[in-house]
Design a protein around this motif. Structure first.
Motif, mmCIF file in Angstrom:
data_model
loop_
_atom_site.group_PDB
_atom_site.id
_atom_site.type_symbol
_atom_site.label_atom_id
_atom_site.label_comp_id
_atom_site.label_asym_id
_atom_site.label_seq_id
_atom_site.Cartn_x
_atom_site.Cartn_y
_atom_site.Cartn_z
ATOM 1 N N LEU A 6 0.946 -1.217 -0.003
ATOM 2 C CA LEU A 6 -0.169 0.184 0.155
ATOM 3 C C LEU A 6 0.808 1.409 0.065
ATOM 4 O O LEU A 6 1.647 1.170 0.865
ATOM 5 C CB LEU A 6 -1.043 -0.085 1.216
ATOM 6 C CG LEU A 6 -2.108 -1.094 1.279
ATOM 7 C CD1 LEU A 6 -1.513 -2.261 2.181
ATOM 8 C CD2 LEU A 6 -3.191 -0.672 1.985
ATOM 9 N N LYS A 7 0.750 2.086 -1.047
ATOM 10 C CA LYS A 7 1.432 3.285 -1.446
ATOM 11 C C LYS A 7 0.931 4.527 -1.006
ATOM 12 O O LYS A 7 0.140 4.619 -1.884
ATOM 13 C CB LYS A 7 2.317 3.136 -2.618
ATOM 14 C CG LYS A 7 3.624 2.327 -2.632
ATOM 15 C CD LYS A 7 4.240 2.436 -3.984
ATOM 16 C CE LYS A 7 5.467 1.449 -3.987
ATOM 17 N NZ LYS A 7 5.931 1.541 -5.570
ATOM 18 N N LEU A 53 2.051 0.865 3.680
ATOM 19 C CA LEU A 53 2.651 -0.644 4.316
ATOM 20 C C LEU A 53 2.911 -1.543 3.423
ATOM 21 O O LEU A 53 2.187 -1.734 2.306
ATOM 22 C CB LEU A 53 1.168 -0.762 5.019
ATOM 23 C CG LEU A 53 1.151 -2.288 5.866
ATOM 24 C CD1 LEU A 53 2.563 -2.023 7.118
ATOM 25 C CD2 LEU A 53 -0.312 -2.517 6.440
ATOM 26 N N ASP A 54 4.068 -2.430 3.642
ATOM 27 C CA ASP A 54 4.361 -3.581 3.164
ATOM 28 C C ASP A 54 4.058 -4.800 3.700
ATOM 29 O O ASP A 54 4.403 -4.873 4.902
ATOM 30 C CB ASP A 54 5.685 -3.642 2.560
ATOM 31 C CG ASP A 54 6.150 -2.495 1.459
ATOM 32 O OD1 ASP A 54 5.443 -2.467 0.664
ATOM 33 O OD2 ASP A 54 7.136 -1.932 1.810
ATOM 34 N N ILE A 55 3.077 -5.445 2.980
ATOM 35 C CA ILE A 55 2.672 -6.819 3.885
ATOM 36 C C ILE A 55 3.312 -7.906 3.016
ATOM 37 O O ILE A 55 3.101 -8.392 1.957
ATOM 38 C CB ILE A 55 0.929 -6.848 3.858
ATOM 39 C CG1 ILE A 55 0.472 -5.639 4.676
ATOM 40 C CG2 ILE A 55 0.686 -8.224 4.540
ATOM 41 C CD1 ILE A 55 -0.999 -5.687 4.219
ATOM 42 N N ALA A 56 4.008 -8.916 3.994
ATOM 43 C CA ALA A 56 4.806 -10.056 3.382
ATOM 44 C C ALA A 56 3.732 -11.018 3.114
ATOM 45 O O ALA A 56 2.598 -11.257 3.583
ATOM 46 C CB ALA A 56 5.807 -10.589 4.136
ATOM 47 N N ASN A 213 -2.694 -21.525 3.879
ATOM 48 C CA ASN A 213 -2.046 -20.529 3.340
ATOM 49 C C ASN A 213 -2.433 -19.356 2.631
ATOM 50 O O ASN A 213 -2.753 -19.186 1.541
ATOM 51 C CB ASN A 213 -0.890 -21.284 2.294
ATOM 52 C CG ASN A 213 0.147 -21.773 2.712
ATOM 53 O OD1 ASN A 213 0.410 -21.670 4.024
ATOM 54 N ND2 ASN A 213 0.680 -23.099 2.326
ATOM 55 N N THR A 214 -2.373 -18.380 3.554
ATOM 56 C CA THR A 214 -2.835 -17.119 2.964
ATOM 57 C C THR A 214 -2.347 -15.822 3.903
ATOM 58 O O THR A 214 -1.987 -16.179 4.863
ATOM 59 C CB THR A 214 -4.521 -17.082 2.854
ATOM 60 O OG1 THR A 214 -4.831 -15.997 2.105
ATOM 61 C CG2 THR A 214 -5.097 -17.043 4.365
ATOM 62 N N THR A 215 -2.622 -14.546 2.973
ATOM 63 C CA THR A 215 -2.012 -13.599 3.977
ATOM 64 C C THR A 215 -3.424 -12.901 4.749
ATOM 65 O O THR A 215 -4.385 -12.824 4.042
ATOM 66 C CB THR A 215 -1.658 -12.504 2.916
ATOM 67 O OG1 THR A 215 -0.518 -13.032 2.199
ATOM 68 C CG2 THR A 215 -1.087 -11.362 3.489
#
Lengths: 394, 326
Positions: A6-7, A53-56, A213-215
Motif C-alpha cells: 500500500l503506497k 505498508l508492505d505486507i509479506a 496458506n494465505t495472507t
C-alpha cells in the motif's frame, strides 16, 4: 498467498453538498477544519491518508485503533468495496486500484457475518464457487474440506438462523476460505460474540492461520485481539498510521503517547508536568517531587540524539509498578481483586495511578480502599514522551 | 440430532409444556393493567364493528324473498333458503359472469402482481439513488388519479377521435373505436389498472428492500456476483416473506374486482366481456326494479369464493414457504 503493498493510500469522501463559505476568513493558512476526529477539507471528509505498508506473503497483519480511525475503510479499500482516492495498492505485483473486487482474489469475513439467510450453510459456502462455474464435485470437495477445518460439517444442512453466533462466524470464515483466496480480510469478526466465545474463536483463528496458506489482514478495535493474533500491528488514529510493529515492539516501545495509552490493559499511567533534566552530564527525570536518574541504556539513547532538557510526560505501565516502602505514596481509591492480581487505583498527588500487584503473599488488608500505600518502579521501564510533540524520546 | 460443539442455540421449549391457564381474576387484572391501551384501541374497534361487522347482518336477506322496504325480521318474512343462490347458478348469465370476472382478475393478477416487485427491485438496484427517488415519485402519481378521470384519459387516448386513432389516421390507417371492441376491453382495463397502481404497490417492497443488510451485497460482490445475480440471490429472497403475504392477500381478493371502472368503460359493444359479477350485482340491486335479495346472494357467493381462495393460498404458503397470514 500474496504480498501486498500500500503506497500512500488516501480516502476522501467527497462533499455531497456545497461547502458554505465562512463569512470572515480568520487565517488563510487554515485550509483544514476538524470535526470530532474527522478532517474536513475542500475535497471532503478525509478518512485515511498517507497509509503506506508492505505486507509479506502469509503475514498476519492487524489494523487496530479506536472507532473512526479509518481501519475498516482501509480494509474496504483493499477489498475493493471503497474507491481509493489516492495512492497505489498492489496485490503481488499487480496494481489493483481499478480492479473489480471479484478479480482481486480476496475474501472477506464481515462483522455481522453477512450470510445469505435463505441458503443452507453448504450453499453459503458454495455460492462463490458456483458463480465461478466450478465443477460440482470440486465444489463439494472444497466445501467439505473447509467445513472439516472449521468443525462445522454437522451444520452443512442448516440455515444460518438455526446456528449460534460462534457457528455463524465459522460459516462466514468457511465461506471466505473455501475459495483459497490470496488474501483473507477480516473486519472485526469477533466483535458480535460474547467474551468467552471471543476468546475461543480467537484461538480458532490462530489455529486456522496455521492450517491455510494465505495472507491475513485483520481489523479490530480490541488491542488484546491485535496483540494475540498479529505478526505485526498497525495502530491507527484519525486516518493516520501511528505505529507499525510487532506486538512486543508496540508494547515495549510505543512511538507516541497515543500508542502507549492504546496498547496495554490496564492503560499505561501518565505522569504529566515532569521534567527531563541533565545533571553532571547525566539525564534524570523530575517526577512527583523526586529526581530519578535514568538507566545507562536510556542515557545512551538520549545522548545519541543530543536531547535537550525539556518538559515531558512519563509513562509507566501498571504491571511495572511494585510495592516499595521507600517510593511514592498514594491513597487507595479503588481496589479491584482480579484473583491472581490486585488492581489498585491510587490517588498520588491528585493523579490517578493504576498499579497491578500480584496477590501471592500480599497483605490485602493493607491495600484496601482508603489505605496509604507506597510504590516505585524501575527507571529503565519508564517511557519518556515530549510534552509538546507527544513522541517517545527514546 | 447432530452433535453440537461449544455453544449451541437455546433448546426449544418441550412440546408438551402446559400454558398456565388464566383465571377470571387474572384476566380482569390483565385488563386493568392494560386499560390505557384498550381505551386507545376502542374507537378503532367500534368503527370496524359498526361498518364492517354489523352490516353482515344484512346478508340474511340473501335467504329471503325480500323486497325493498321490508323489515329483515317480521312475521311476514319469507325464508326461501338457498333459492336466490339456485336462481343465480341457473341464470343464463352465470357462466359468462364467472368467466369474465375470473379472466379479468387472473390476467390482471399475473401481470399486476409481479410488476411492482420487478419495479421495486430495479429501483433498488439503481446506482443513482436520487434518480430512483424521482422515478418512484413519478410512478406513484397515477395512483391519485380518480377512476372517472382515468377512464376519461382512456377515452382521450383510445376513443374514436382520440390520440391513438388520430395517429393511426394520419398514417393512413382506419379509425377503430376501442371502447366498442370487446377484444380491447380486457387489455385496456388491465393495463390501465396496472399503470395506475404498480408504483403504489411497489412501496411496500421498496420498504422491505431497504432493510436488506448491505453486508450481504458486499459479500456477494466479493463472491463475484453481478448486479443481476445480487438482485436474484440477495434482494429477492429478502423480500420473499413480504411477497408471500401480498400473494396470499391478492389471491384472497382475486374475485373481488370493483364495479366502478368496468361500469365506466362498459358499452354495448363490449358488454359480452365487461359484464362482471360486481357490475351485475350493482345492476340487480340498484337499477331498474331492484332485486336486493338476489344481488346480496350473488355478492355473498363471490365473497365465499374469495374466502376459500384465501384459505387455500394461506395453507399452501404455510406449507411451502413458512410464511402465512395465520
Amino acid at each position: 498467498m500474496a504480498s501486498l503493498t500500500l503506497k500512500d493510500i488516501k480516502k476522501v469522501y467527497p462533499n455531497t453538498e456545497p461547502v458554505k463559505k465562512p463569512k470572515k476568513k480568520k487565517n488563510n493558512d487554515e485550509p483544514v477544519k476538524e470535526k470530532a476526529n474527522l478532517q474536513i477539507t475542500e475535497e471532503g471528509v478525509v478518512a485515511v491518508q498517507q497509509f503506506s505498508l508492505d505486507i509479506a506473503d502469509g503475514e498476519f497483519i492487524v489494523l487496530v485503533g479506536p472507532s473512526g480511525c479509518g481501519k475498516s475503510t482501509t480494509l474496504r479499500m483493499i477489498a475493493g468495496l471503497e474507491e481509493i482516492s489516492g495512492g497505489e495498492l498492489y496485490i503481488g505485483d499487480r496494481l489493483v486500484n481499478d480492479v473489480a473486487p471479484k478479480d482481486r482474489d480476496i475474501a472477506m469475513v464481515f462483522q455481522n457475518y453477512a450470510l445469505y439467510p435463505h441458503m443452507t450453510v453448504y450453499d453459503n459456502m458454495a455460492f462463490a464457487l458456483k458463480l465461478r462455474h466450478t465443477p460440482k464435485a470440486e465444489i463439494d470437495k472444497k466445501v467439505k474440506e473447509a467445513a472439516e477445518i472449521l468443525d462445522i460439517t454437522q451444520y452443512l444442512g442448516r440455515k444460518p438462523k438455526a446456528l449460534s453466533g460462534g457457528q455463524r462466524q465459522r460459516v462466514a470464515i468457511g465461506r471466505a476460505i473455501v475459495r483459497n483466496p490470496q488474501v483473507l480480510l477480516m473486519d472485526e469478526p469477533l466483535s458480535n460474540l460474547d467474551a468467552k466465545l471471543r476468546n475461543q474463536m480467537r484461538a480458532e483463528i490462530i489455529k486456522l492461520r496455521h492450517k491455510i496458506n494465505t495472507t491475513f489482514i485483520y481489523v479490530t478495535h480490541d488491542q488484546t485481539e491485535a496483540m494475540t493474533l498479529g505478526d505485526r500491528i498497525v495502530i491507527m488514529k484519525d486516518g493516520f498510521i501511528q505505529q507499525i510493529g510487532t506486538p512486543q515492539e508496540v508494547f515495549g516501545h510505543p512511538y507516541n503517547l497515543f500508542v502507549a495509552g492504546f496498547i496495554g490493559t490496564p492503560q499505561m499511567n501518565f505522569f504529566t508536568g515532569c521534567k527531563l533534566v541533565k545533571e553532571n552530564g547525566k539525564y534524570a527525570v523530575d517526577i512527583l517531587g523526586k529526581r530519578i536518574v535514568l538507566s545507562e541504556k536510556q542515557q545512551a539513547a538520549l545522548s545519541a540524539k543530543g536531547q535537550q532538557p525539556c518538559d515531558i510526560t512519563v509513562g509507566v505501565r501498571p504491571v511495572h509498578i511494585q510495592a516499595d516502602s521507600q517510593g511514592f505514596t498514594g491513597k487507595v481509591d479503588v481496589s479491584e481483586m482480579m484473583g491472581s492480581e490486585l488492581h489498585l487505583h491510587l490517588n498520588v498527588q491528585g493523579l490517578d495511578v493504576v498499579a497491578v500487584i500480584p496477590t501471592v503473599g500480599l497483605d490485602l488488608e493493607a491495600h484496601s480502599t482508603g489505605k496509604e500505600v507506597s510504590f516505585s518502579f524501575d527507571p529503565s521501564l519508564m517511557h519518556l514522551f515530549d510534552a509538546q510533540t507527544e513522541k517517545n524520546l527514546i | 440430532m447432530a452433535k453440537v460443539k461449544g455453544n449451541s442455540p437455546a433448546p426449544a421449549a418441550p412440546a408438551n409444556s402446559v400454558k398456565p391457564q388464566k383465571t377470571p381474576k387474572k384476566w380482569l387484572k390483565h385488563l386493568w393493567e392494560n386499560y390505557p391501551f384498550l381505551v386507545m384501541v376502542f374507537p378503532a374497534v367500534l368503527v370496524v364493528f359498526l361498518f364492517n361487522y354489523l352490516p353482515i347482518y344484512g346478508v340474511l336477506i340473501a335467504f329471503q324473498d325480500f323486497m325493498p322496504g321490508d323489515p329483515i325480521f317480521s312475521e311476514y318474512t319469507q325464508w326461501i333458503g338457498f333459492g336466490n343462490f339456485t336462481r343465480f347458478f341457473t341464470d343464463v348469465q352465470f357462466w359468462p359472469l364467472m368467466k369474465n370476472t375470473f379472466l379479468l382478475c387472473i390476467i390482471g393478477f399475473f401481470i399486476g402482481f409481479p410488476l411492482p416487485i420487478i419495479v421495486s427491485l430495479m429501483l433498488n438496484a439503481m446506482k443513482g439513488k436520487r434518480m430512483a427517488k424521482v422515478l418512484q415519485t413519478i410512478f406513484n402519481g397515477p395512483h391519485f388519479i380518480s377512476l372517472v378521470v382515468l377512464v376519461g384519459m382512456l377515452t382521450l387516448f383510445f376513443g374514436r377521435y382520440g390520440l391513438v386513432n388520430n395517429i393511426v389516421a394520419s398514417l393512413g390507417g382506419e379509425r377503430v373505436s376501442y371502447f366498442l371492441e370487446a377484444s380491447a376491453f380486457r387489455p385496456m382495463y388491465i393495463l390501465s389498472s396496472n399503470w395506475q397502481d404498480f408504483g403504489w404497490s411497489a412501496i411496500i417492497y421498496i420498504a422491505a428492500l431497504s432493510s436488506v443488510d448491505p453486508g450481504q451485497h458486499e459479500a456477494a460482490i466479493l463472491d463475484g456476483a453481478t448486479r443481476f445475480q445480487r438482485v436474484i440471490h440477495v434482494d429477492l429472497p429478502a423480500i420473499m416473506p413480504m411477497v408471500s403475504v401480498m400473494l396470499i392477500m391478492s389471491i384472497g381478493g382475486l374475485m373481488g374486482v370493483g364495479y366502478e371502472k368496468a361500469l365506466l368503460m362498459q358499452t354495448d359493444g363490449n358488454l359480452a366481456v365487461s359484464e362482471l359479477i360486481a357490475t351485475y350485482v350493482y345492476k340487480q340491486g340498484l337499477t331498474g326494479i331492484p332485486d336486493q335479495a338476489y344481488a346480496t346472494a350473488i355478492g355473498l357467493f363471490n365473497s365465499i369464493i374469495n374466502v376459500i381462495l384465501l384459505i387455500i393460498a394461506n395453507t399452501t404458503s404455510k406449507k411451502f414457504s413458512e410464511n402465512s397470514l395465520w
